[in-house]
Design a protein around this motif. Structure first.
Motif, PDB file in Angstrom:
ATOM      1  N   LEU A 407      -7.312  14.616 -21.989  1.00  0.00           N
ATOM      2  CA  LEU A 407      -8.774  14.467 -22.043  1.00  0.00           C
ATOM      3  C   LEU A 407      -9.317  14.481 -23.472  1.00  0.00           C
ATOM      4  O   LEU A 407     -10.485  14.154 -23.697  1.00  0.00           O
ATOM      5  N   LEU A 410     -10.228   9.701 -26.592  1.00  0.00           N
ATOM      6  CA  LEU A 410     -11.309   8.803 -26.187  1.00  0.00           C
ATOM      7  C   LEU A 410     -10.676   7.434 -25.932  1.00  0.00           C
ATOM      8  O   LEU A 410     -10.112   6.821 -26.848  1.00  0.00           O
ATOM      9  N   GLN A 411     -10.737   6.969 -24.704  1.00  0.00           N
ATOM     10  CA  GLN A 411     -10.055   5.714 -24.363  1.00  0.00           C
ATOM     11  C   GLN A 411     -11.047   4.546 -24.360  1.00  0.00           C
ATOM     12  O   GLN A 411     -12.025   4.574 -23.619  1.00  0.00           O
ATOM     13  N   VAL A 412     -10.740   3.538 -25.181  1.00  0.00           N
ATOM     14  CA  VAL A 412     -11.593   2.351 -25.235  1.00  0.00           C
ATOM     15  C   VAL A 412     -10.734   1.151 -24.818  1.00  0.00           C
ATOM     16  O   VAL A 412      -9.668   0.932 -25.384  1.00  0.00           O
ATOM     17  N   THR A 530      -9.062  15.794 -31.376  1.00  0.00           N
ATOM     18  CA  THR A 530      -9.452  14.599 -30.623  1.00  0.00           C
ATOM     19  C   THR A 530      -8.955  13.332 -31.330  1.00  0.00           C
ATOM     20  O   THR A 530      -8.656  13.352 -32.530  1.00  0.00           O
ATOM     21  N   ILE A 532      -8.763   8.604 -30.901  1.00  0.00           N
ATOM     22  CA  ILE A 532      -9.236   7.410 -30.186  1.00  0.00           C
ATOM     23  C   ILE A 532      -8.041   6.540 -29.810  1.00  0.00           C
ATOM     24  O   ILE A 532      -7.084   6.403 -30.590  1.00  0.00           O
ATOM     25  N   LEU A 553      -9.042   5.792 -16.214  1.00  0.00           N
ATOM     26  CA  LEU A 553     -10.262   6.000 -17.003  1.00  0.00           C
ATOM     27  C   LEU A 553     -11.272   6.813 -16.189  1.00  0.00           C
ATOM     28  O   LEU A 553     -11.904   7.743 -16.691  1.00  0.00           O
ATOM     29  N   ALA A 556     -10.334  10.420 -15.990  1.00  0.00           N
ATOM     30  CA  ALA A 556     -10.542  11.152 -17.249  1.00  0.00           C
ATOM     31  C   ALA A 556     -12.019  11.172 -17.648  1.00  0.00           C
ATOM     32  O   ALA A 556     -12.361  11.656 -18.732  1.00  0.00           O
ATOM     33  N   GLN A 558     -13.866   8.648 -18.474  1.00  0.00           N
ATOM     34  CA  GLN A 558     -14.097   7.736 -19.598  1.00  0.00           C
ATOM     35  C   GLN A 558     -14.951   6.546 -19.144  1.00  0.00           C
ATOM     36  O   GLN A 558     -15.058   6.265 -17.948  1.00  0.00           O
ATOM     37  N   LYS A 559     -15.480   5.843 -20.130  1.00  0.00           N
ATOM     38  CA  LYS A 559     -16.315   4.681 -19.812  1.00  0.00           C
ATOM     39  C   LYS A 559     -15.425   3.560 -19.256  1.00  0.00           C
ATOM     40  O   LYS A 559     -14.388   3.229 -19.858  1.00  0.00           O
TER      41      LYS A 559
END
Ligand SMILES: Nc1ncnc2c1ncn2[C@@H]1O[C@H](COP(=O)(O)OP(=O)(O)OP(=O)(O)O)[C@@H](O)[C@H]1O
Length: 617
Positions: A407, A410-412, A530, A532, A553, A556, A558-559
């Protein structure tokens, strides 16, 4: 009158044979008694014979008729039965079709999944062939002298459970040792505690606070926790303590040992774990209170003569990849006669694809009961079940869902056309300062990316299975030391490698298996920091992989980008529960379309051709 006539004639012609004429048609020639008797007898006999024949014939006719009748009855019965079976089959079929029509696609898929799971379940227990052949079965866990401190022992099971809940630790097994929230209460030797503290390791992470007491107690263990959560310390510390105890009892001399072995799926991971163990052992021996423990690294591509100074002493710990270890054991460079600790890092990979037989082979060198530990960030249900069957009263320690993403990352996920990837990569590199890792599934692509970056003036190194050991070591060393900003890597570097403060992971080509994705993004966001992760997907990414990604996603928090959220799950459309795949842990599909199973088939075919990616050997 008649008689006299007869008499006359008799007189006229004594001969018995006369020709009949019309007037004398009543004439009966004389036949002597004896002859008559004979004739009668013959007649009787012939008559009797013909009666017999007739009776026989009649009987035959009756038999024939009966046979025909019976045949007819049989034929009719058969026809009747056939009709019934056919009708029954039809009825069953119709009934099933009716039931099936009531079932959702999900339920049908689940049924199919279970069938496949049953078929692949029939694996041999994870034990040496010798143990299997002799039926050797250990019942109890290994005995150790370690005990939790009194105040911990005096806590109730509810209190232990409360602590577990506080850290989101799930456990399974009999008589689970208590969680302990401080290293000092685990009775870790002072010099190690000081070293850990100096390296900002003050409090145990969840996997450590439950895993270490369980391992110190001698229990077989399956430890599952997200990437970067400190699993390495959780399985190295118990071995160091065990070796220390043995050494303190009776110092090891040349030819003795090892006490335990740590198996890793890649040379890089083995090397990293070896360096950790050596550092912790040196810290232990620093103030002279504790003995020096000797550790050997046993991996392909390096000369063992470099370590001859260690080999010439007693040996406590071996860190190895399977191929080189088997080689060393076969050459009797050391034995497992007194080895009683076996740990597998990234264990799902070790006991699943490719290494299973090697692991069994390695087990056959053990001469006594051992403690077996399996650790990983991803461990699909199928492997957990299989491992649990193969261990002795195992304790399962699970922090979060096995296979869930860390967690702290940050997953993009970005849609990038294939031809635009390289150019966009340069832009993407601007997102964070170095160090950055770029992953690609393809060795050639790894080389292309490195070449492109070098051309653009980016300090990049590359690592993949076809590089020489020196090239691989150079890449890791220069990247770890900060001399290079970017490392371009294939899957080799994804599992377990712990680089300092990776800011950004760029996944240039999305791996088919979501587990690999979890390991890759897990190179950042380690030990509480943290990071990315940017992932490029496009038309070439399989829809099922995208679905796995979408669920990961969502899990977690995420977006989820619009192009992912619009992908519908065919299972969801049919209703029912959406269970993850128990073979690879992916949330977006069932076993019947698991990419990992397909990969197994491909690997099997490749292994027949003797292909080798250069991974662990
Ligand atoms: N208790 C702790 N507190 C803070 N940092 C820790 C602690 N334990 C370990 N670390 C640090 O966390 C980092 C990650 O640890 P480690 O490599 O063992 O993770 P891992 O769980 O094995 O990850 P992966 O699944 O990727 O292999 C290391 O740099 C390690 O020094």
């Amino acid at each position: 009158m008649e008689t006299s006539t007869k008499r006359r004639r008799i007189q006229r012609s004594p001969s018995p044979v006369y020709k009949l004429d019309d007037e004398n048609d009543e004439y009966e020639p004389y036949i002597p008694v004896a002859q008559r008797r004979q004739q009668k007898l013959a007649k009787l006999q012939s008559w009797g014979a013909s009666v017999e024949q007739r009776a026989k014939k009649q009987q035959e006719e009756i038999d024939e008729r009966e046979d025909a009748q019976r045949e007819e009855e049989l034929r009719r019965e058969k026809a009747r039965m056939e009709r019934t079976l056919l009708m029954e089959a039809q009825e069953v079929h119709q009934k099933r079709a009716a039931e099936d029509s009531k079932k959702t696609e999900t339920e049908k898929a689940e049924e199919a999944d279970n069938e496949i799971l049953e078929a692949i379940k029939s694996r041999r227990k994870l034990a040496s062939d010798m143990e299997l052949a002799k039926g050797i079965q250990y019942i109890d866990s290994l005995k150790t002298s370690w005990r939790p401190p009194k105040y911990v022992r005096e806590r109730s099971e509810e209190q232990h459970q409360k602590i577990r809940e506080k850290y989101h630790i799930l456990v399974d097994g009999e008589n689970i040792p208590p969680p302990i929230e401080h290293f000092v209460d685990m009775k870790v030797p002072g010099p190690i505690l000081e070293y850990l503290k100096a390296n900002r390791i003050v409090l145990p992470t969840p996997i450590q606070l439950q895993g270490i007491p369980a391992a110190f107690s001698g229990r077989d263990l399956i430890g599952i926790a997200f990437t970067g959560s400190g699993k390495t310390l959780a399985f190295c510390l118990p071995l160091i303590m065990m070796a220390l105890e043995e050494e303190m009892k009776l110092p090891f001399i040349r030819g003795e040992g090892p006490v335990g072995i740590i198996l890793c799926p890649s040379r890089e991971l083995a090397n990293q774990t070896y360096e950790n163990v050596v550092t912790w052992c040196s810290a232990l021996a620093k103030d002279g209170k504790y003995s020096q423990l000797n550790t050997v690294l046993c991996i392909g591509g390096i000369s063992m003569s470099e370590q001859s100074h260690v080999m010439s002493k007693g040996l406590h710990i071996v860190v190895a990849t399977p191929g080189r270890l088997i080689d060393m054991l076969e050459k009797k460079r050391f034995t497992f006669n007194n080895c009683k600790y076996l740990c597998m890092d990234e264990a799902d990979r070790m006991i699943d694809l490719g290494f299973e037989d090697d692991v069994r082979n390695i087990m056959s060198f053990f001469k006594r009961q051992r403690q077996t530990l399996l650790f990983s960030a991803t461990m699909p249900r199928k492997i957990q079940d299989f491992a649990q069957e193969s261990l002795i009263k195992p304790v399962l320690v699970n922090v979060g869902r096995a296979g869930a993403a860390n967690l702290d990352v940050l997953q993009v996920v970005e849609y990038v056309k294939q031809e635009a990837k390289m150019v966009y990569l340069l832009e993407c590199l601007q997102k964070t300062p170095p160090p950055v890792i770029i992953f690609s599934e393809n060795k050639n692509e790894v080389d292309d990316i490195q070449e492109y970056l070098l051309l653009k003036g980016v300090e990049a190194v590359a690592i993949h299975g076809s590089k020489s050991q020196e090239e691989r070591q150079y890449a890791i060393k220069s990247f770890k030391s900060g001399a290079k900003d970017v490392m371009v890597a294939s899957g080799v570097a994804s599992k377990g490698l712990d680089f300092n403060d990776i800011q950004h992971v760029i996944i240039f080509s999305m791996p088919k298996e979501i587990e690999d994705y979890v390991h890759q993004i897990g190179r950042t966001g380690r030990s509480g920091k943290t990071g990315i992760a940017t992932t490029f997907v496009n038309m070439n990414t399989a829809e099922q992989t995208l679905l796995d990604l979408k669920y990961l996603l969502m899990e977690a928090g995420q977006k989820v980008p619009p192009f992912l959220s619009t992908i519908d799950d065919p299972r969801a459309a049919q209703g029912g529960t959406l269970k993850g795949c128990s073979v690879c842990g992916g949330l977006g599909h069932g076993i019947s379309n698991c990419p990992k199973l397909e990969d197994v088939k491909r690997r099997e075919m490749a292994s027949h051709r003797g292909a080798d990616d250069g991974g662990g050997y």
